[in-house]
Motif scaffolding. Structure first.
Motif, PDB file in Angstrom:
ATOM      1  N   PHE A   1     -17.569 -58.692 -61.810  1.00 41.35           N
ATOM      2  CA  PHE A   1     -17.020 -59.670 -62.834  1.00 41.35           C
ATOM      3  C   PHE A   1     -16.266 -60.852 -62.470  1.00 41.35           C
ATOM      4  O   PHE A   1     -15.563 -60.716 -61.350  1.00 41.35           O
ATOM      5  CB  PHE A   1     -16.083 -58.829 -63.758  1.00 41.35           C
ATOM      6  N   TRP A   2     -16.571 -62.189 -62.768  1.00 45.13           N
ATOM      7  CA  TRP A   2     -15.664 -63.103 -62.408  1.00 45.13           C
ATOM      8  C   TRP A   2     -14.567 -63.482 -63.370  1.00 45.13           C
ATOM      9  O   TRP A   2     -14.784 -63.686 -64.401  1.00 45.13           O
ATOM     10  CB  TRP A   2     -16.714 -64.392 -62.351  1.00 45.13           C
ATOM     11  N   LEU A   3     -13.569 -63.409 -62.682  1.00 49.58           N
ATOM     12  CA  LEU A   3     -12.147 -63.598 -63.375  1.00 49.58           C
ATOM     13  C   LEU A   3     -11.874 -65.181 -63.236  1.00 49.58           C
ATOM     14  O   LEU A   3     -12.515 -66.073 -62.458  1.00 49.58           O
ATOM     15  CB  LEU A   3     -11.031 -62.799 -62.815  1.00 49.58           C
ATOM     16  N   ASN A   4     -10.801 -65.246 -64.029  1.00 49.32           N
ATOM     17  CA  ASN A   4     -10.466 -67.135 -64.347  1.00 49.32           C
ATOM     18  C   ASN A   4      -9.254 -67.239 -63.164  1.00 49.32           C
ATOM     19  O   ASN A   4      -7.920 -66.550 -63.301  1.00 49.32           O
ATOM     20  CB  ASN A   4      -9.845 -67.119 -65.830  1.00 49.32           C
ATOM     21  N   GLY A   5      -9.696 -67.723 -62.290  1.00 48.18           N
ATOM     22  CA  GLY A   5      -8.774 -68.047 -61.160  1.00 48.18           C
ATOM     23  C   GLY A   5      -8.155 -69.452 -61.096  1.00 48.18           C
ATOM     24  O   GLY A   5      -6.989 -69.873 -60.257  1.00 48.18           O
ATOM     25  N   GLY A   6      -8.507 -70.330 -62.025  1.00 49.61           N
ATOM     26  CA  GLY A   6      -8.083 -71.588 -62.200  1.00 49.61           C
ATOM     27  C   GLY A   6      -9.060 -72.542 -61.680  1.00 49.61           C
ATOM     28  O   GLY A   6     -10.025 -72.453 -61.055  1.00 49.61           O
ATOM     29  N   ASP A   7      -8.749 -74.052 -61.674  1.00 52.04           N
ATOM     30  CA  ASP A   7      -9.931 -74.890 -61.499  1.00 52.04           C
ATOM     31  C   ASP A   7      -9.209 -76.088 -60.628  1.00 52.04           C
ATOM     32  O   ASP A   7      -8.095 -76.368 -60.877  1.00 52.04           O
ATOM     33  CB  ASP A   7     -10.212 -75.534 -62.670  1.00 52.04           C
ATOM     34  N   THR A   8      -9.998 -76.719 -59.608  1.00 54.92           N
ATOM     35  CA  THR A   8      -9.361 -77.698 -58.922  1.00 54.92           C
ATOM     36  C   THR A   8     -10.454 -78.862 -58.789  1.00 54.92           C
ATOM     37  O   THR A   8     -11.645 -78.561 -59.365  1.00 54.92           O
ATOM     38  CB  THR A   8      -9.022 -77.394 -57.530  1.00 54.92           C
ATOM     39  N   HIS A   9     -10.236 -80.115 -58.397  1.00 56.54           N
ATOM     40  CA  HIS A   9     -11.180 -81.079 -58.202  1.00 56.54           C
ATOM     41  C   HIS A   9     -10.728 -81.967 -57.021  1.00 56.54           C
ATOM     42  O   HIS A   9      -9.686 -82.416 -56.916  1.00 56.54           O
ATOM     43  CB  HIS A   9     -10.999 -82.410 -59.312  1.00 56.54           C
ATOM     44  N   MET A  10     -11.681 -81.553 -55.859  1.00 63.07           N
ATOM     45  CA  MET A  10     -11.234 -82.100 -54.523  1.00 63.07           C
ATOM     46  C   MET A  10     -12.093 -83.151 -54.122  1.00 63.07           C
ATOM     47  O   MET A  10     -13.318 -83.380 -54.681  1.00 63.07           O
ATOM     48  CB  MET A  10     -11.210 -81.009 -53.731  1.00 63.07           C
ATOM     49  N   ASP A  11     -11.843 -83.909 -53.263  1.00 63.32           N
ATOM     50  CA  ASP A  11     -12.362 -84.901 -52.890  1.00 63.32           C
ATOM     51  C   ASP A  11     -13.917 -84.594 -52.473  1.00 63.32           C
ATOM     52  O   ASP A  11     -14.126 -83.912 -51.297  1.00 63.32           O
ATOM     53  CB  ASP A  11     -11.669 -85.790 -51.565  1.00 63.32           C
ATOM     54  N   GLY A  12     -14.838 -85.324 -53.087  1.00 63.80           N
ATOM     55  CA  GLY A  12     -16.132 -85.036 -52.603  1.00 63.80           C
ATOM     56  C   GLY A  12     -16.547 -85.279 -51.058  1.00 63.80           C
ATOM     57  O   GLY A  12     -17.337 -84.453 -50.447  1.00 63.80           O
ATOM     58  N   GLY A  13     -16.118 -86.146 -50.316  1.00 59.79           N
ATOM     59  CA  GLY A  13     -16.300 -86.544 -49.212  1.00 59.79           C
ATOM     60  C   GLY A  13     -15.645 -85.275 -48.257  1.00 59.79           C
ATOM     61  O   GLY A  13     -16.299 -85.228 -47.213  1.00 59.79           O
ATOM     62  N   ALA A  14     -14.421 -85.174 -48.689  1.00 58.22           N
ATOM     63  CA  ALA A  14     -13.737 -84.183 -47.701  1.00 58.22           C
ATOM     64  C   ALA A  14     -14.907 -82.768 -47.859  1.00 58.22           C
ATOM     65  O   ALA A  14     -14.726 -82.018 -46.701  1.00 58.22           O
ATOM     66  CB  ALA A  14     -12.545 -83.868 -47.992  1.00 58.22           C
TER      67      ALA A  14
END
Length: 282
Positions: free
Chosen positions: A12-25
């Motif tokens: 089961f996949w639980l809701n651990g949160g969301d991030t948006h990181m630099d694509g180049g990195a």
């Protein structure tokens, strides 16, 4: 909530949160015209990265793979820098399955960077306490040692808030450990010195979770490694080794960070043959 089975193991996949990181990195030296064909990017050059732990129900046990980014622990500056649009809601996810944090028997930590380990603790009455108080928390010895004594680079991601309240719950291993029948952690290094991956086997079926040496389906190419990797020249042969294992065993690939897929299978020619997509809008 997305679910699947590996043999008799329930995931089961639980809701651990969301991030948006630099694509180049996230794609290192790979040029944007190449990686952006594989994974969506916004107008700020950020890619969405979920932080969603997997719950494994097997042999009467409940095992959690990593712990999300936590809730109420990040500063506004940190939320802005890491593109956080949602914090961890693991307790709510567990409640939807009729479970509580105290029902978790093991937390299997692939590594202890903040986006994987912040969900291990929470604030309660002005102090930090363990979320999964009955669980044994398993990580590699190398990772645990660096977590407690980070270097000038790693201190930005190994936070004392994430380990001090759970120190008496931690168990470490050297090369690999069978946590219970069919569930193993294997030390790889690469992304961090103590980074580990997970294999699952049941009823002739196999799954592999390469954690942050292959954080999304778009990182399948062994040479596509992260600028965040401390030891990229270790990540590359580790990916090659375990991808060969996956091909030999017709394994599912499982993801913690992928915003599009929870799990995929590829054939020997690299074509995707099976998929479990993430539900959007959650």
């Amino acid at each position: 909530m997305e679910t699947m089975k590996i043999g008799e193991m329930e995931l089961f996949w639980l809701n651990g949160g969301d991030t948006h990181m630099d694509g180049g990195a996230m794609f290192g030296v790979v040029p944007k015209p190449l990686w952006s064909k594989k994974y969506p990017v916004n107008d700020r050059n950020q890619i969405e990265l979920r932080c969603d732990p997997m719950l494994i129900r097997w042999n009467g046990l409940h095992l959690l793979v990593d712990s999300g980014i936590g809730s109420g622990k990040l500063t506004e500056k940190q939320k802005r820098n890491y593109g956080v649009t949602e914090e961890t809601k693991i307790e709510e996810s567990l409640a939807a399955l009729g479970l509580r944090p105290s029902d978790i028997d093991y937390v299997l930590m692939t590594h202890l960077h903040f986006d994987h380990a912040s969900g291990l603790t929470k604030r309660e009455d002005d102090k930090l306490v363990s979320v999964f108080q009955q669980a044994k928390i398993i990580t590699s010895k190398i990772e645990w040692d660096e977590m407690r004594a980070p270097n000038i680079r790693s201190r930005n991601t190994y936070w004392k808030e994430n380990w001090e309240p759970v120190a008496d719950q931690v168990m470490t291993f050297e090369d690999s450990i069978e946590v219970t029948e069919g569930i193993r952690l294997h030390h790889t290094g690469g992304h961090s010195d103590g980074h580990s991956i997970l294999t699952l086997t049941s009823q002739g079926e196999t799954a592999i979770h390469l954690a942050d040496i292959m954080p999304t389906h778009a990182h399948k190419n062994p040479l596509w490694v992260l600028a965040y990797d401390d030891y990229p020249m270790i990540s590359i042969p580790a990916k090659q080794k375990w991808q060969a294992f996956a091909e030999e065993n017709n394994a599912w690939y499982l993801f913690y960070h992928d915003a599009i897929y929870r799990a995929v299978k590829w054939d020997e020619d690299g074509a995707m043959t099976h998929e479990v997509k993430r539900e959007t809008g959650r």
